[in-house]
Design a protein around this motif. Structure first.
Motif, short mmCIF file in Angstrom:
data_model
loop_
_atom_site.label_atom_id
_atom_site.label_comp_id
_atom_site.label_asym_id
_atom_site.label_seq_id
_atom_site.Cartn_x
_atom_site.Cartn_y
_atom_site.Cartn_z
N ARG A 476 0.79 -1.41 -0.07
CA ARG A 476 -0.03 -0.01 -0.09
C ARG A 476 0.75 1.20 -0.02
N LYS A 477 2.04 1.14 0.85
CA LYS A 477 2.70 2.13 0.90
C LYS A 477 3.56 2.49 -0.54
N LEU A 478 4.00 1.52 -0.95
CA LEU A 478 4.72 1.61 -2.40
C LEU A 478 3.77 2.32 -3.26
N LEU A 479 2.60 1.84 -3.30
CA LEU A 479 1.45 2.33 -4.18
C LEU A 479 1.30 3.82 -4.12
N ALA A 480 0.92 4.21 -3.11
CA ALA A 480 0.82 5.56 -2.58
C ALA A 480 1.80 6.34 -2.88
N GLY A 481 3.00 6.11 -2.72
CA GLY A 481 4.37 6.62 -3.25
C GLY A 481 4.50 7.00 -4.70
N ILE A 482 4.18 5.65 -5.45
CA ILE A 482 4.28 5.80 -6.86
C ILE A 482 3.34 6.92 -7.33
N ILE A 483 2.03 6.84 -6.99
CA ILE A 483 0.96 7.51 -7.35
C ILE A 483 1.21 9.12 -6.91
N ARG A 484 1.73 9.42 -5.82
CA ARG A 484 2.29 10.83 -5.51
C ARG A 484 3.06 11.43 -6.32
N MET A 485 4.11 10.43 -6.66
CA MET A 485 5.29 10.81 -7.38
C MET A 485 4.86 11.06 -9.00
N MET A 486 4.01 10.32 -9.43
CA MET A 486 3.64 10.27 -10.86
C MET A 486 2.67 11.66 -10.91
N LYS A 487 1.92 11.93 -10.02
CA LYS A 487 1.06 13.16 -9.86
C LYS A 487 1.81 14.40 -10.12
N GLU A 488 3.04 14.25 -9.28
CA GLU A 488 3.92 15.25 -9.21
C GLU A 488 4.34 15.82 -10.75
N LEU A 489 4.58 14.59 -11.61
CA LEU A 489 4.99 14.93 -13.04
C LEU A 489 3.75 14.99 -14.04
N ASP A 490 2.48 15.26 -13.38
CA ASP A 490 1.29 15.38 -14.25
C ASP A 490 0.92 14.45 -15.01
N LEU A 491 1.10 13.01 -14.67
CA LEU A 491 0.82 11.96 -15.49
C LEU A 491 -0.56 11.61 -15.00
N GLU A 492 -1.23 11.04 -15.91
CA GLU A 492 -2.54 10.53 -15.74
C GLU A 492 -2.37 9.02 -15.03
N ILE A 493 -2.94 8.69 -14.02
CA ILE A 493 -2.62 7.29 -13.42
C ILE A 493 -3.94 6.23 -13.68
N VAL A 494 -3.60 5.25 -14.36
CA VAL A 494 -4.55 4.38 -14.47
C VAL A 494 -4.13 3.10 -13.64
N ALA A 495 -5.05 2.34 -13.00
CA ALA A 495 -4.60 1.12 -12.05
C ALA A 495 -5.17 0.17 -12.85
N GLU A 496 -4.55 -0.78 -13.35
CA GLU A 496 -5.20 -2.09 -13.92
C GLU A 496 -5.13 -3.61 -13.21
N GLY A 497 -6.09 -4.28 -13.55
CA GLY A 497 -6.24 -5.76 -12.87
C GLY A 497 -6.85 -5.26 -11.57
N VAL A 498 -7.87 -4.51 -11.48
CA VAL A 498 -8.54 -4.21 -10.06
C VAL A 498 -9.82 -5.09 -9.91
N GLU A 499 -9.96 -5.99 -8.78
CA GLU A 499 -10.61 -7.09 -8.69
C GLU A 499 -11.79 -6.86 -7.79
N ASN A 500 -11.65 -5.96 -6.71
CA ASN A 500 -12.56 -5.98 -5.33
C ASN A 500 -12.67 -4.43 -5.11
N GLU A 501 -13.62 -4.60 -4.21
CA GLU A 501 -14.11 -2.85 -3.60
C GLU A 501 -13.07 -2.56 -2.79
N LYS A 502 -12.36 -3.37 -2.11
CA LYS A 502 -11.46 -2.66 -1.11
C LYS A 502 -10.12 -1.98 -2.01
N GLN A 503 -9.88 -2.77 -2.88
CA GLN A 503 -8.82 -2.25 -3.89
C GLN A 503 -9.30 -0.83 -4.42
N VAL A 504 -10.56 -0.86 -5.00
CA VAL A 504 -11.12 0.59 -5.34
C VAL A 504 -11.03 1.65 -4.32
N ALA A 505 -11.42 1.33 -3.04
CA ALA A 505 -11.45 2.28 -2.23
C ALA A 505 -10.28 2.78 -1.67
#
Ligand code: C2E
Ligand code: CA
Ligand code: CA
Length: 538
Positions: A476-505
């Motif tokens: 979770r921490k790794l993912l949060a870090g990646i997203i934050r960093m990529m947002k910093e670079l103004d990139l759109e972020i798509v998550a793939e292979g999302v299978e359940n409600e918890k992941q979506v949240a």
């Protein structure tokens, strides 16, 4: 140097030959800088990659040097490991005496080793050799030991050797006709392989599958799996004389059994024997012919998987995923994209996908979803060899669509060759308003540098970084870090292979822009997806 060496080992484990040889070159420019342990890893890595390429003689030469280096360091971990590799390679070379000799040395070095993982892997190799020499009961006991050790190690299930152990346990129980035990290990393998794409295991899985199918009396399917196994496994005729001879004989024995049960298989069998005798080129030719026919007869077409926008709270686009319907079975892209890339077939194939994808997009746009976008996967070969931008420009004109309706998905493979044609093509596409997404983000090791050095607009975070975020704090921490960093670079972020409600949240909380996966939609045919979309709108 340490970092370089670990990168080097990683590319060996991922059987990434091109990068491996590039890193190897860099390391070898200053061999005098290497310390003992590094030298050991260097030679093991060089051996491993050659082993995977089935250049066993060369692999042996490197393992021999590695063994000398291991003894130079005096470190029992290295010594046990090096002798284990020697056992493995001699087994492949069909010299079981030598293999046993080295594996004994490896086992005796273990007494000064405290790594459970190393214990487990040495026991695995030891078991394999015992089984090969006909000591089945003893072999199984040792396998069980290895299994126990692996299970005391954190994340062991992600370890290549753990999966190989499971395959071996399956094998031995299957050949002893202990169906229950075989089934149990097969299920465990399938569970692990379902968590990602692991091409290294394909041949082993095919062989295991064929055995399972045979057990269930599904001879026709068992045979198909065997054919694929042979195709994947028997690539160097030189070694069919040694180790593979036994493998192949086993398989042919199985086929002989099948043949008795089902006379109608005779002609296919003859074909297989023939193709084995001549060479594999013949089979490749068969494959191309079939693919070629499929292209002509609408056997190949895309499915579409919808993408969900978090901000707009609706479906905003879809990814085209190629499908091959071959008679009554569906061949997955992983089984033919790579093959198709070896010839111009990939170009015809992708033109067809682009055409059908834009057609789909037009259809959806016309029905009222004005901003809808379709994404298409593009391989490096296409960017390098096809007049892609020109083709796309014509297609957009044909459907009267703006470039902004199309996205292309590429992987970091496109940048590894540093081919100027590829970059040029990407910049032209970008000028046309087409967005470029970096696919499988987080699976290679250069994802980060790709993002800053190349014209990327979107990153698609790979499923492997998502699939246990709900249970694992570190992921979770790794993912949060990646997203934050990529947002910093103004990139759109798509998550793939999302299978359940918890992941979506969690993804929503971290600020992910777009979500794709079975939770929102499975890939499906043009008509069904479109109907879904239009009924959803109401
Ligand atoms: P990809 O681009 O990473 O595509 C995502 C894969 O994940 C697809 O597999 C998709 O069906 C699957 N998937 C989507 N959502 C989920 C989920 O929630 N859970 C799980 N477990 N899987 C999910 P597929 O269709 O087998 O495609 C495999 C790969 O083949 C693609 O990976 C892509 O690299 C390649 N491919 C597909 N179509 C084309 C094409 O037209 N051209 C080229 N060059 N490659 C293609
Ligand atoms: Ca993709
Ligand atoms: Ca992907």
């Amino acid at each position: 140097m340490d970092e370089l060496i670990s990168l080097f080992m990683m590319t060996a484990v991922y059987v990434d030959y091109e990068n491996h040889s590039r890193i190897e070159d860099i390391i070898l420019t200053h061999p005098e800088d290497l310390n003992g342990g590094q030298h050991y890893y260097l030679e093991i890595g060089r051996g491993m990659i050659r082993y995977y390429l089935k250049h066993y003689d060369e692999a042996l030469a490197h393992y021999v040097i590695a063994t000398t280096k291991a003894y130079d360091t005096g470190d029992a971990n290295f010594i046990a490991d090096a002798n284990r590799y020697m056992g493995i390679i001699y087994r492949k070379l069909n010299d079981l005496d030598q293999a046993s000799y080295y594996i004994e040395k490896s086992v005796s070095a273990l007494k000064d080793v405290d790594s459970k993982l190393l214990y487990a892997t040495v026991y695995l190799t030891c078991g394999v050799i015992l089984v090969d020499t006909g000591e089945l009961e003893h072999g199984i006991r040792v396998y069980k030991k290895a299994y126990e050790y692996f299970n005391t190690v954190k994340d062991a299930k992600r370890h290549v050797n753990y999966v190989i152990l499971l395959f071996n346990m399956f094998d031995v129980f299957d050949s002893l006709d202990k169906a229950d035990m075989a089934h149990q290990y097969f299920d465990e393998i399938r569970l692990i392989l379902n968590t990602g794409d692991f091409p290294v295991y394909n041949p082993m899985m095919l062989r295991a599958e064929s055995r399972m199918l045979k057990r269930q009396g599904l001879y026709e399917q068992a045979l198909s799996a065997l054919e694929k196994f042979l195709k994947a496994e028997v690539q160097t005729p030189k070694y069919t004389a040694g180790y593979y001879k036994n493998e192949i004989k086993q398989v042919f024995d199985q086929i002989a059994v099948l043949k008795d049960k089902n006379r109608s298989l005779n002609s296919r069998l003859t074909l297989m024997y023939d193709s084995m005798d001549t060479s594999l080129d013949h089979m490749d030719y068969e494959f191309e012919k079939r693919l070629d026919q499929a292209l002509d007869q609408e056997g190949i077409y895309p499915h579409f998987q919808l993408k969900w926008s978090v901000e707009q709270n609706k479906y905003i686009g879809a990814e085209a995923l190629i499908r091959w319907q071959d008679k009554d079975k569906m061949i997955p892209p992983s089984d033919f994209i790579h093959e198709a890339e070896k010839s111009d077939l990939i170009i015809r194939l992708s033109e067809l996908i682009i055409h059908k994808s834009l057609k789909f997009c037009k259809d959806v746009v016309t029905s009222g979803l004005n901003d809808f976008k379709v994404s298409v996967n593009i391989s490096p070969y296409q960017l390098a060899n096809q007049d892609l931008a020109k083709y796309i420009r014509n297609e957009l004109l044909f459907f009267n669509l703006e470039g902004s309706h199309l996205k292309i998905e590429i992987t970091e493979r496109s940048f590894l060759e540093q081919n100027p044609k590829i970059l040029e093509e990407l910049y032209v596409l970008k000028e046309m308003g087409i967005k470029i997404a970096l696919d499988d983000f987080g699976t290679g090791y250069s994802s980060l540098s790709c993002v800053t050095n190349f014209p990327i607009d979107v990153i698609k975070i790979d499923r492997s970084l998502i699939n246990n975020i709900e249970d694992d704090m570190k992921s979770r921490k790794l993912l949060a870090g990646i997203i934050r960093m990529m947002k910093e670079l103004d990139l759109e972020i798509v998550a793939e292979g999302v299978e359940n409600e918890k992941q979506v949240a969690i993804l929503k909380q971290f600020g992910c822009d777009v979500i794709q996966g079975y939770y929102y939609a499975k890939p499906d045919k043009h008509e069904s997806v479109k109907n879904n979309l239009t009924s959803y709108k109401k």
